[in-house]
Design an enzyme around this catalytic site. Sequence first.
Site, PDB file in Angstrom:
ATOM      1  N   PRO A 116      50.095  40.774  36.015  1.00  0.00           N
ATOM      2  CA  PRO A 116      49.845  39.208  36.110  1.00  0.00           C
ATOM      3  C   PRO A 116      48.985  38.997  37.396  1.00  0.00           C
ATOM      4  O   PRO A 116      49.032  39.376  38.452  1.00  0.00           O
ATOM      5  CB  PRO A 116      51.406  38.977  36.462  1.00  0.00           C
ATOM      6  CG  PRO A 116      52.265  40.130  36.369  1.00  0.00           C
ATOM      7  CD  PRO A 116      51.353  41.303  36.500  1.00  0.00           C
ATOM      8  N   PHE A 117      48.343  38.002  37.170  1.00  0.00           N
ATOM      9  CA  PHE A 117      47.422  37.033  38.227  1.00  0.00           C
ATOM     10  C   PHE A 117      47.675  35.627  38.193  1.00  0.00           C
ATOM     11  O   PHE A 117      47.817  34.902  37.184  1.00  0.00           O
ATOM     12  CB  PHE A 117      45.933  37.587  37.807  1.00  0.00           C
ATOM     13  CG  PHE A 117      45.021  37.118  38.876  1.00  0.00           C
ATOM     14  CD1 PHE A 117      44.369  38.218  39.583  1.00  0.00           C
ATOM     15  CD2 PHE A 117      44.586  35.960  39.120  1.00  0.00           C
ATOM     16  CE1 PHE A 117      43.518  38.074  40.679  1.00  0.00           C
ATOM     17  CE2 PHE A 117      43.530  35.855  40.055  1.00  0.00           C
ATOM     18  CZ  PHE A 117      43.283  36.506  40.851  1.00  0.00           C
ATOM     19  N   ALA A 118      47.676  35.089  39.297  1.00  0.00           N
ATOM     20  CA  ALA A 118      47.505  33.508  39.640  1.00  0.00           C
ATOM     21  C   ALA A 118      46.848  33.019  40.441  1.00  0.00           C
ATOM     22  O   ALA A 118      45.511  32.887  40.305  1.00  0.00           O
ATOM     23  CB  ALA A 118      49.006  32.990  39.850  1.00  0.00           C
ATOM     24  N   THR A 121      45.957  35.592  45.788  1.00  0.00           N
ATOM     25  CA  THR A 121      46.172  35.698  47.455  1.00  0.00           C
ATOM     26  C   THR A 121      46.994  36.766  48.016  1.00  0.00           C
ATOM     27  O   THR A 121      47.236  36.570  49.246  1.00  0.00           O
ATOM     28  CB  THR A 121      46.634  34.283  47.765  1.00  0.00           C
ATOM     29  OG1 THR A 121      48.114  34.129  47.306  1.00  0.00           O
ATOM     30  CG2 THR A 121      45.864  33.059  47.443  1.00  0.00           C
ATOM     31  N   THR A 197      57.321  37.033  44.492  1.00  0.00           N
ATOM     32  CA  THR A 197      56.964  37.672  45.915  1.00  0.00           C
ATOM     33  C   THR A 197      58.122  37.050  47.194  1.00  0.00           C
ATOM     34  O   THR A 197      57.970  37.303  48.266  1.00  0.00           O
ATOM     35  CB  THR A 197      55.711  37.573  46.540  1.00  0.00           C
ATOM     36  OG1 THR A 197      55.218  36.284  46.842  1.00  0.00           O
ATOM     37  CG2 THR A 197      54.653  38.208  45.653  1.00  0.00           C
ATOM     38  N   SER A 199      58.497  34.124  48.692  1.00  0.00           N
ATOM     39  CA  SER A 199      57.606  33.380  49.887  1.00  0.00           C
ATOM     40  C   SER A 199      58.047  32.528  50.919  1.00  0.00           C
ATOM     41  O   SER A 199      59.356  32.124  50.357  1.00  0.00           O
ATOM     42  CB  SER A 199      56.422  32.717  49.103  1.00  0.00           C
ATOM     43  OG  SER A 199      56.072  31.867  49.810  1.00  0.00           O
ATOM     44  N   TYR A 448      55.263  37.833  63.351  1.00  0.00           N
ATOM     45  CA  TYR A 448      53.680  37.650  62.643  1.00  0.00           C
ATOM     46  C   TYR A 448      53.042  38.206  63.801  1.00  0.00           C
ATOM     47  O   TYR A 448      52.523  37.415  64.777  1.00  0.00           O
ATOM     48  CB  TYR A 448      53.790  36.442  62.241  1.00  0.00           C
ATOM     49  CG  TYR A 448      52.643  36.035  61.127  1.00  0.00           C
ATOM     50  CD1 TYR A 448      52.723  36.040  59.816  1.00  0.00           C
ATOM     51  CD2 TYR A 448      51.209  35.925  61.768  1.00  0.00           C
ATOM     52  CE1 TYR A 448      51.816  35.951  58.977  1.00  0.00           C
ATOM     53  CE2 TYR A 448      50.365  35.623  60.817  1.00  0.00           C
ATOM     54  CZ  TYR A 448      50.506  35.787  59.594  1.00  0.00           C
ATOM     55  OH  TYR A 448      49.508  35.564  58.730  1.00  0.00           O
TER      56      TYR A 448
END
Lengths: 538, 538
Positions: A116-118, A121, A197, A199, A448
């Site tokens: 799957p691709f959207a 990123t 994912t 997010s 981060y």
Amino acid sequence: MRRWNGWGDDATSIDLSEAARAMLNTRLGPGLPAVDATRDAMLAQVPASRLPTHPLIQTDADTRFAMALGESFGDWIRKRFGALPPVPDGVTFPESSEQVRELIDLANANNWIVIPFAGGTSVAGHLDCPISQRPILSINLSRMNRLLHLDKASQLATFGAGTPGPQVEAQLRAHGYTLGHFPQSFEYSTVGGWVVTRSSGQQSLRYGRIEQLFAGGRLESPVGTLTIPTVPAASAGPDLRELVLGSEGRFGILTEATVRVSTLPEHESFHALFFPDWDAAEAAVRELVQRKLPLSLLRLSNGIETETNLTLAGHARLIGWLQRYLSWRGCGVGKCMLMLGVTADTHTARHALREARRLLATHGAVYIGRAMGNKWVANRFKGPYLRNTLWEQGYSADTIETAVDWPQVKHLMLAMEQAARDVFAPYGERVHAFTHLSHLYPQGSSIYSQFVWATAPGGFAPNFERWQRLKTAVAATVAAHGGTVSHQHGVGRDHAAHLADEKGPLGMATLAELCRHFDPKKIMNPGKLLQDGGPWAS
Amino acid sequence: MRRWNGWGDDATSIDLSEAARAMLNTRLGPGLPAVDATRDAMLAQVPASRLPTHPLIQTDADTRFAMALGESFGDWIRKRFGALPPVPDGVTFPESSEQVRELIDLANANNWIVIPFAGGTSVAGHLDCPISQRPILSINLSRMNRLLHLDKASQLATFGAGTPGPQVEAQLRAHGYTLGHFPQSFEYSTVGGWVVTRSSGQQSLRYGRIEQLFAGGRLESPVGTLTIPTVPAASAGPDLRELVLGSEGRFGILTEATVRVSTLPEHESFHALFFPDWDAAEAAVRELVQRKLPLSLLRLSNGIETETNLTLAGHARLIGWLQRYLSWRGCGVGKCMLMLGVTADTHTARHALREARRLLATHGAVYIGRAMGNKWVANRFKGPYLRNTLWEQGYSADTIETAVDWPQVKHLMLAMEQAARDVFAPYGERVHAFTHLSHLYPQGSSIYSQFVWATAPGGFAPNFERWQRLKTAVAATVAAHGGTVSHQHGVGRDHAAHLADEKGPLGMATLAELCRHFDPKKIMNPGKLLQDGGPWAS
């Protein structure tokens, strides 16, 4: 137009000030810009498609190449050095859940692999194609990009899973609503990608992570359709939403997502404060977040990041004046900057800001107003563009993030930065490592860390090796401190080797069992989340 | 001492005022008190144990009988009428996770059925024993009742899963903390029970549901131990905590739970307001909860419940005065009472209360101060005791709850009450049905309906039949309106038949697959969540 071998729109770029260049030179030595491969050279390497002709499937090299790579550092150097990995054999652009259903059935019947691709990123290798005898079909959801339903009474909005951030917000804003989910990838990443994912957006302190925003939806899996209805909360057994969240395409394709939206806020503002040192700052933000005040953002930079950001800011005279003022107020070398956001009705925002400032002041915070906050908001999605600029100067950059309970936050932050330095030392190279906490919880915080180092001569292989060593060393450090494999980027292929540290053997077996259940023929996004489906391009 | 055939401690009972008795007589006709069975008579029916002698297992009838039933209405009438269902063949009281591990291994090796027991407060048939050739072992966690670890910096507390509410709070309070999880069953229900049934506490608006409080833990399953480490948040694939939450003993036994605690609040108060009618009240609370003010409780009674509560309150002269005052302020027949709680630091509490009152006033709310709020807090766990009193007067009582998105809240509330009336009409009986919303979300609300009817003559069978029809009719109404099978009581055996309406066929297959994965020999709590493992006593 979107860059093919760098971040973002080619109309946007970030310049480095003289001071920033000098800082890099001092810290890392001079950069040696590499020669970029051309897109045509890479297209020439794309092999013939192994898929049959089908009206819904495109097989031209151009389209297939565009789906082959994401935005991880590994993907980046493949594009820059022209090191082509396997690419999908075909790309399809379904416009409805029913078309996705058909395509998955087709792939399943023919034993094709589906990726799957959207938004493309992913920074964790979610889009990698294995080296396989089986044809690979990329299902691109970018045409499923509309607001399908808005229930104002329940503040629920249903989107096609391929709707990117700006279109989510524009379509909601027309009705007076916002989702409030602003990851740094916002310009391109999509609702569906956010969900699968797990997010987190910059203002998760107010709006919640995508787990809290995702209310239900539709997943097309090889064994059928899973429809998750919306209810405000339930004790009706395990929550199936939570199987979709973080499933990374392994159980099927999320085609529609219903999310919890909010009315546009009356008031929003961002404020900067400085602390004399890390310990004071960490104690302050921990107490603040445990107080549960209605804030929308806390973002605490450590000393190195604070100095880096002030250097990058330009406006040398203004910044110099600020540095002297802060120094006079007790915030000299090692000072740490906190960005604080309030988003609420006017009265609540005023209350929250007043209480937060009162509490932070007891920890030595110096409040400097909204100017830097305004600048942060204006540039909130610009961070990744800096990678383009750095690369052109001969420097590589990557980020690694985690989350951990409070007692380990400082130790892990320092250990991650040190692990990176230890990786580059044998090469005779230094690394500029700096960190912020951007998602704070009463229990702990995300961490981060950003790393900048001089791009190695010699093309793809030596740069790939250094990056792999960096990832492995930092991941081991994270695991040793009890941090999560990922707080906001997902597992993908890049972190799959470390997932067992977090989930344990029975947890891993459970995930594998769920994969078998939804996808008995193992067609769905192999190698992501679990280490299966290889071999892979090195 | 805890009552064996009614709710709670026998030192606590609730009297019905003359006005309340008169109301019941008017609404339902005179009650005909049934003759209660004796405990000795029931113990005499307990069959011999089929388990071998084992040092950790008790097989006396007394102990086994005490584990056989929970607190559902079906369980209630079994005890009252002496209708004994199958009872466990033995009971074990492990003191550690390791002992639970051993016991599950033993049961698995011998193909015994295992039913986990802790507080015994299930109102959904979680403790039912099937009619089976296989011996049944009740694993009672009540000795695992201690605070095992407190991490003050992360505000994390680890408890033995069998720790009941009062011991949770007492052990935390000694350190200045609270969990803040206060379901009505608080006196007896346990941390582990809350987690595996996805419980919700009265102040979930501040503290969250148990899903938000449960940070990690240890599950002993037939195929091994699942250890879930604590992290503040993660994007590391599907969240395994969410498999334990709502697992209802099907995947194993939760032995330790780490929960997110808070410092004891500076301020807590509860306030009562009245609205002229339901529509005004619902619009007000919906706007309020969507404003996301830092409140801790909202509890809105519909017109019938408001009148019922005012009648039950006693103090006829004071209440009469209040009724006249409210009537003068526009809140007459059909008025609805809202209880509002604020729990926070002093400044935030003051801000939240002021803003909430300002907003509610625009919807016609009349604020009457803290007196009724104080009374509500004092009696917050007393509601179930009323069932004892009603039974003694010849009346039966049960509750059914759900949650649904806002557009359906009023329709479903009215339909649930009407469905109950329709069930009893063919018997020539009336039912007193009334409802409140007690867990409000921006997306919708829980709906908690209470039903009182005259106990039927003729013992267990006719009363069981009426109750089954009531449950089935209301559950069908809930499903038809898109409500969840349960917002706060879990699925158990009583709601298992309706779960497929919510989860769909693939969802149900997924849950069944997870049961097979964790429990290949189907020893764990059969018939709960999924409809398997029978037959059952009618």
